[in-house]
Design an enzyme around this catalytic site. Structure first.
Site, mmCIF file in Angstrom:
data_model
loop_
_atom_site.group_PDB
_atom_site.id
_atom_site.type_symbol
_atom_site.label_atom_id
_atom_site.label_comp_id
_atom_site.label_asym_id
_atom_site.label_seq_id
_atom_site.Cartn_x
_atom_site.Cartn_y
_atom_site.Cartn_z
ATOM 1 N N CYS A 164 0.720 -1.210 -0.140
ATOM 2 C CA CYS A 164 -0.056 -0.045 -0.060
ATOM 3 C C CYS A 164 0.831 1.510 0.102
ATOM 4 C CB CYS A 164 -0.778 -0.077 1.421
ATOM 5 S SG CYS A 164 -1.886 -1.421 1.210
ATOM 6 N N HIS A 304 -3.034 7.593 7.017
ATOM 7 C CA HIS A 304 -3.266 6.200 6.138
ATOM 8 C C HIS A 304 -4.659 5.668 6.526
ATOM 9 C CE1 HIS A 304 -2.133 2.543 3.940
ATOM 10 N NE2 HIS A 304 -2.283 1.789 5.350
ATOM 11 N N GLU A 315 -1.257 4.785 14.208
ATOM 12 C CA GLU A 315 -0.953 5.958 13.513
ATOM 13 C C GLU A 315 -1.262 7.258 14.422
ATOM 14 O OE1 GLU A 315 -1.334 7.746 9.219
ATOM 15 O OE2 GLU A 315 -2.707 6.318 9.673
ATOM 16 N N LYS A 336 -9.579 7.619 2.811
ATOM 17 C CA LYS A 336 -10.124 6.140 2.504
ATOM 18 C C LYS A 336 -11.530 5.922 2.881
ATOM 19 C CE LYS A 336 -5.613 3.839 2.764
ATOM 20 N NZ LYS A 336 -4.744 5.097 2.935
ATOM 21 N N HIS A 341 -9.733 1.728 0.083
ATOM 22 C CA HIS A 341 -8.467 1.475 -0.057
ATOM 23 C C HIS A 341 -7.920 0.906 -1.421
ATOM 24 C CE1 HIS A 341 -4.445 0.949 1.003
ATOM 25 N NE2 HIS A 341 -4.572 0.059 2.158
ATOM 26 N N PHE A 402 1.587 -3.694 3.934
ATOM 27 C CA PHE A 402 1.962 -4.826 4.452
ATOM 28 C C PHE A 402 3.484 -5.150 4.277
ATOM 29 C CE2 PHE A 402 -2.218 -7.205 3.855
ATOM 30 C CZ PHE A 402 -2.930 -6.278 4.786
#
Length: 414
Positions: A164, A304, A315, A336, A341, A402
């Site tokens: 991502c 994010h 975060e 998002k 996403h 990831f």
């Protein structure tokens, strides 16, 4: 050596919120959800039956039928966004083609091409009758290749693949090529089209996706206590980065400056973030240091913010660690909540959201926020549900992938 300054002179997008920058921004600031029932295939047997698809997409509006058969959707989306961005920049025919390149990100490239071909083989008689376009449609670098071939761009040309974080890494690489004087213009960004049986089933097996099938438009809800996973999306975003003096000399429209970027690793877990946001804090500090900026110069962070419990909490802790008391003066939002996403394309779309937020003095909202999460500091301004007008001197975009891949990029007003 003296580093050159880098600016944004063009942008393009095709997203679940619209087929161009204007539609994307109008829906983003209005707090529109791009989620809805999946139409691309029958999701009846899947745990998740909805996604953020690009609505009313007809490839023949953009490409001839022969070209459509040769390109996966992630490449089609890349070319559409790049066309808008390049035209917006006005850079064509103003530059030596060897001084303009393409750096493009995609996390999983042509995953649906892979699925379709393998299923077709498995259902056949064992004869490997694969399409001759199977490999060129599937590989993640092919979007960058198509963009360069269409416009005869002969400078640096490659793909970044870091889940991502892919397209934010692409933007940072593009920024570095230019400021080191090795290119004058780079077309950068990212694209993804993962809405298919493999990605949906895989993320469902990980319990990463929301299963709010009865209410998809409210499923992506970053920071909300009742979130149950992210919503998968698709699309592309393009930013045309250009050396500042080059842009000035040709009278280009300049949106903003790319001030700095950072990259770090959590070195913790294959999918989960470090619980204290260790890598996220490190990468934000790296980006600020690279930009030569203090934390209190940032007014907006596009987080994010995937709508997962571990990610949102980590975060928020990282932001407090880096920004201290200024964290409570920041505007924060997760777009998002509206786009879903976009995986490897997320960083590009969210960087565009940062640029548009600055140029329009408007923070897009985090929609679907109803019940505060007790694990997240309530004093953080997550711009709940409604856009907020405010001056934005500089904005920071976070993307985390990831594998523990983290990337942050800073944009600021000239």
């Amino acid at each position: 050596m003296e580093l050159k300054r880098v600016v944004v002179t063009g942008m393009g997008a095709i997203t679940p919120l619209g087929h161009n920058i204007a539609e994307f921004w109008d829906n983003l600031k209005a707090g529109v959800s791009g989620a809805g029932p999946i139409t691309r295939f029958n999701p009846e047997k899947f745990k998740t039956k909805f996604a953020c698809e690009v609505k009313n997409y007809d490839p023949t509006k953009y490409f001839d039928r022969k070209s459509v058969t040769k390109m996966d959707l992630f490449t089609q989306f890349a070319l559409i966004a790049a066309e808008e961005g390049i035209q917006d920049s006005g850079v064509l025919n103003t530059i030596d083609p060897e001084r303009i390149g393409v750096v493009w990100g995609s996390g999983i490239g042509g995953i649906n091409v892979m699925s379709d071909e393998v299923i077709q083989f498995a259902q056949g008689d064992g004869t490997p009758k694969f399409s001759p376009f199977f490999i060129p449609k599937m590989i993640g670098d092919i979007a960058a290749g198509y963009i360069s071939m269409k416009y005869d761009f002969r400078g640096p040309n490659y793909a970044t693949v870091s889940a991502c974080a892919s397209s934010t890494h692409a933007i940072i690489d593009a920024f570095n090529w230019i400021r080191l004087g090795k290119a004058d213009v780079i077309v950068t960004g990212g694209s993804e089209s993962p809405i298919g049986i493999s990605a949906l089933a895989g993320f469902n097996s990980m319990k990463a996706l929301s299963t709010r099938n009865d209410d998809p438009t409210h499923a992506s809800r970053p920071f909300d206590k009742d979130r149950d996973g992210f919503v998968i999306g698709e699309g592309a975003g393009c930013l045309v980065l250009e050396e500042y003096e080059h842009a000035k000399a040709r009278g280009a429209k300049i949106y903003c400056e790319v001030a700095g970027g950072g990259a770090s690793a959590d070195a913790h877990h294959i999918t989960a973030p470090h619980p204290e946001g260790r890598g996220a804090a490190q990468v934000m500090k790296m980006a600020l240091d690279d930009a030569g900026m203090n934390p209190n110069e940032i007014d907006y962070i596009n987080v994010h913010g995937t709508s997962t419990g571990l990610g949102d909490k980590a975060e928020s802790l990282a932001i407090k660690q880096i920004f201290g008391e200024h964290a409570y003066e920041l505007s924060i939002s997760s777009t998002k909540s509206m786009t879903g996403h976009l995986l490897g394309g997320a960083g590009a779309i969210e960087s565009i959201a940062c640029v548009l937020a600055m140029t329009n003095s408007t923070v897009p909202p985090t929609i679907n926020f109803v019940t505060p999460d007790p694990d997240i500091d309530p004093k953080l301004d997550i711009t709940p549900n409604v856009a907020k007008e405010r001056p934005i001197r500089a904005a920071l975009n976070n993307t985390f992938g990831f594998g523990g891949h983290n990337a942050s990029v800073v944009f600021r007003q000239l």
